[in-house]
Structures are given as C-alpha cells and as structure tokens.
Design an enzyme around this catalytic site. Structure first.
Site, PDB file in Angstrom:
ATOM      1  CB  CYS A  39       5.852  49.173  60.260  1.00  0.00           C
ATOM      2  SG  CYS A  39       4.951  48.212  59.094  1.00  0.00           S
ATOM      3  CB  THR A  41       3.051  45.198  58.790  1.00  0.00           C
ATOM      4  OG1 THR A  41       2.830  45.743  57.487  1.00  0.00           O
ATOM      5  CG2 THR A  41       3.022  43.676  58.716  1.00  0.00           C
ATOM      6  CG  HIS A  44      -2.686  45.549  60.308  1.00  0.00           C
ATOM      7  ND1 HIS A  44      -3.987  45.928  60.549  1.00  0.00           N
ATOM      8  CD2 HIS A  44      -2.207  46.436  59.402  1.00  0.00           C
ATOM      9  CE1 HIS A  44      -4.278  46.999  59.821  1.00  0.00           C
ATOM     10  NE2 HIS A  44      -3.210  47.327  59.123  1.00  0.00           N
ATOM     11  CD  GLU A  66       9.037  49.665  59.117  1.00  0.00           C
ATOM     12  OE1 GLU A  66       9.328  50.609  59.888  1.00  0.00           O
ATOM     13  OE2 GLU A  66       7.985  49.617  58.478  1.00  0.00           O
ATOM     14  CB  CYS A  95      13.138  30.522  46.469  1.00  0.00           C
ATOM     15  SG  CYS A  95      12.714  30.785  44.740  1.00  0.00           S
ATOM     16  CB  CYS A  98      10.685  30.763  41.699  1.00  0.00           C
ATOM     17  SG  CYS A  98      10.763  32.534  41.982  1.00  0.00           S
ATOM     18  CB  CYS A 109      10.712  35.431  45.194  1.00  0.00           C
ATOM     19  SG  CYS A 109      10.844  33.724  45.748  1.00  0.00           S
ATOM     20  CB  ILE A 178       3.706  54.609  53.456  1.00  0.00           C
ATOM     21  CG1 ILE A 178       4.089  53.314  54.193  1.00  0.00           C
ATOM     22  CG2 ILE A 178       3.733  54.402  51.937  1.00  0.00           C
ATOM     23  CD1 ILE A 178       5.491  52.829  53.963  1.00  0.00           C
ATOM     24  N   GLY A 267      -2.011  51.589  50.160  1.00  0.00           N
ATOM     25  CA  GLY A 267      -2.579  51.202  51.450  1.00  0.00           C
ATOM     26  C   GLY A 267      -3.044  49.756  51.412  1.00  0.00           C
ATOM     27  CB  ILE A 268      -2.855  46.915  53.676  1.00  0.00           C
ATOM     28  CG1 ILE A 268      -1.394  46.795  53.226  1.00  0.00           C
ATOM     29  CG2 ILE A 268      -3.496  45.533  53.865  1.00  0.00           C
ATOM     30  CD1 ILE A 268      -1.158  46.049  51.924  1.00  0.00           C
TER      31      ILE A 268
HETATM   32 ZN    ZN Z   1       6.661  47.798  57.655  1.00  0.00          ZN
HETATM   33 ZN    ZN Z   2      12.010  32.847  43.993  1.00  0.00          ZN
END
Ligand code: ZN
Ligand code: ZN
Length: 344
Positions: A39, A41, A44, A66, A95, A98, A109, A178, A267-268
């Site tokens: 992907c 990510t 990157h 993925e 976790c 929280c 989270c 995406i 998008g990032i």
């Molecule tokens: Zn991904």
């Molecule tokens: Zn949490």
C-alpha cells in the site's frame, strides 16, 4: 522464514531471514499469511518520508498491514477463532482500557499500535496477531481479494463519511486502491454518476475502466476543471472524495462542489492546503476528514467483496512471491501497477 523489514530510520527495506515465531502469547494467534498487499503507506515507509518517526523505536520491524491467512496456532484463552479458520487482519491493535475503548470507540483508541507499522506484520510466512483482530473470511472469497479488505474498509468509511445519497453526482479524486474502492461504494450507495479523476496515472485509470467505470479522466497537463471540461464531464458535484494527497487539489475540488456539497478528504497530505473559506461559507459547503473504519464495516466489506468478486478482481494487477518484493515495490512506486499482492 523470509520477512520484508524496515531495519533503520532511513530509506530502504530488506528481505531478511528471521526465526519463526514461538508459541503465541495469551489472546493472540499465529496466522500463516496467504496474501499481503503493498500500500501507499508501505511506499512512504520504504522511502522514509516524514510522518513515520515513531517506528524507529520498534525497528527492525516486519511491514505488511493489508493481509489475510489461515490460523495455525492459538494462544492461551483464545475462544473466538479456531485453527484452520481463514481470516483477514484488522491492523489496529487497541488497548481495551482507555476511555474511548471502554465507550465502544476502539477504532479511536489513544494508544493504538498498527500491525505492520509498530509491530511485525504480514510480509512474512507467519504473523502473530491478537485474536480480536481476526475477522472471518467467507469461503467463496479468494485470498488475493480478501487481502483487499483493509483498504476497502477505508474506501467504505470515506463514502459513509461523505454521506453519499441516492441520485448524487460524485467525483473521486485519485485513482489508487482507495479511490477505486470509493467509486464502487459510491455506486453501491446509489450515486447516479461517479466520475474518477487521476493525473498522469494511465495504468490505474485503465483499471477503473476495466472495473466498468466509463467516466474516468486523466487531468494531466492542466487543472482538474480543465480536465473535466475536456472530457465533457459535470462541473458540479454533490459529493467529492479526495484520495490523492495533493494539497492544491483541495481548493480545486471546492470550486467543483455544489451548494451544500460535502468534500471528504482521505488522502495523506505532505503539507497544509489553502482554502477560500469565504466561498465555502457562502456556498454552505462542508469539508470532512475520513480515516479508518469501525469494526462493523469489516464484515460488510467482506460480503461486498464476495458478492462482487469478478469486478473487484480487476483491482489486483499482480500476485508475486515475497522473494520478489523489492522489485514489486519499485513497480508500485512507479504507479505502473494498481494493487500488488505479495505471497509469502
Ligand atoms: Zn494500507
Ligand atoms: Zn484504547
């Protein structure tokens, strides 16, 4: 076993020989990975672009978030799944303690750790994951399509966030996985017309045509508006979903958004965008952000993939062995392929 790993906080990845995991800890299971997608990510992280510094403390770490596989070993106390189950992995490890986790918002989270980012992931023959992160895969769904589930939940969440209504005219900016998934889910939500725009992105736009989308445009060499005009496509949209991560496109998109329309950003973006807020106010427009989907979206997306296998199979352009991962990363980066799956 072979694992594709990030070894140090600098550009590059390495295929390493690592020991197989021992018995899984309580509440966790071992999954024999069937297929794992590359992907944006991962690209990157491979290039070590800004935003992933937190990974430094867990290096060396196996990438791959993925993925799907078959459960081979259960840790103590696991009762929700059995060995032999085919599962897809939700990458967010939460976790459970929280305030957000306790109030049914575990996807938000505060201390979540991503599998394949902050702990070892699926670019290896075996992965150790919490049992609660495993979602059963329908028998009819092939490995390579099941591994599309994670990015497709992001697409589904974007369409949910956008609030696409039956009859809407929808523009998707960014023809990657995406965007491809968002086009499918916008159509499933009843959009009357779905237009997808890319820029110098011929291979992925071809994938969209193969998926049955006629209104696909390459806006290379000009603005978004100019590209749409050239292609004879609408210049006003009820919903626009941005999945390109190009800050200058935010303003361009608002210019094409209808009165009371919604622009959803998924998008990032490498830097902030400039927006004409007075125009936004006077046109009563909204900008929304969308990221990961809640748990309930996963079975829905798996059912969609199983029901539309023929069509979504066009999204996977290659399935290659893990041994060829580094070449596959180079092709993914050049955008000459859509989704590439690695087979450990
Ligand atoms: Zn991904
Ligand atoms: Zn949490």
């Amino acid at each position: 076993m072979l694992a594709l790993r990030k070894l140090a906080p600098e550009a590059g990845l390495a295929l390493c020989d690592v020991p197989e995991p021992g018995a899984p800890p309580p509440g966790e299971v071992i999954v024999k990975v069937g297929m794992a997608g590359i992907c944006g990510t991962d690209l990157h992280v491979a290039d070590w672009t800004a935003g992933y510094a937190a990974m430094t403390e867990v290096m060396p770490v196996t990438l791959g978030h993925e993925f799907m596989g078959t459960v081979t070993q259960l840790g103590e106390g696991v009762s929700t799944i059995r060995t032999g189950d085919r599962v897809v992995i939700r990458p967010s490890v939460v976790c459970g303690r929280c305030e957000r986790c306790r109030n049914g918002r575990a996807e938000d989270c505060v201390t979540r750790r991503g599998i394949g980012i902050m702990r070892d992931g699926g670019f290896a023959a075996l992965a150790v994951v919490p049992a609660e992160n495993c979602v059963p895969v329908p028998d009819a769904l092939a490995d390579g399509l099941a591994a599309l589930t994670e990015p497709m939940t992001v697409s589904a969440e974007a369409v949910d966030t956008a609030g696409v209504n039956p009859g809407d005219t929808v523009l998707i900016i960014g023809p990657g996985t995406i965007g491809q998934g968002a086009a499918l889910f916008a159509e499933a939500a009843g959009a009357a017309r779905v237009v997808i725009a890319g820029r110098d992105d011929a291979a992925r736009l071809t994938t969209l045509r193969a998926m049955g989308f006629a209104d696909v445009v390459d806006t290379g060499g000009g603005s978004l508006r100019e590209g749409l005009v050239r292609a004879g496509l609408p210049l006003s949209y009820d919903a626009i979903i941005e999945a390109a991560g190009v800050p200058t496109l935010v303003g361009e998109a608002l210019d094409l958004l209808a009165l009371r329309g919604v622009l959803t950003i998924c998008g990032i973006h490498p830097k902030p965008a400039t927006v004409d807020l007075t125009a936004l106010v006077r046109r009563h427009q909204q900008i929304r952000g969308s990221y990961r989907a809640p748990l309930a979206t996963w079975p829905r997306v798996l059912a969609y993939l199983a029901d539309n296998s023929e069509r979504v199979s066009k999204m996977v352009t290659e399935e290659v062995p893990l041994t060829e991962a580094l070449d596959a990363f180079a092709r993914a980066k050049s955008r000459s392929a859509s989704k590439i799956m690695l087979r450990p």
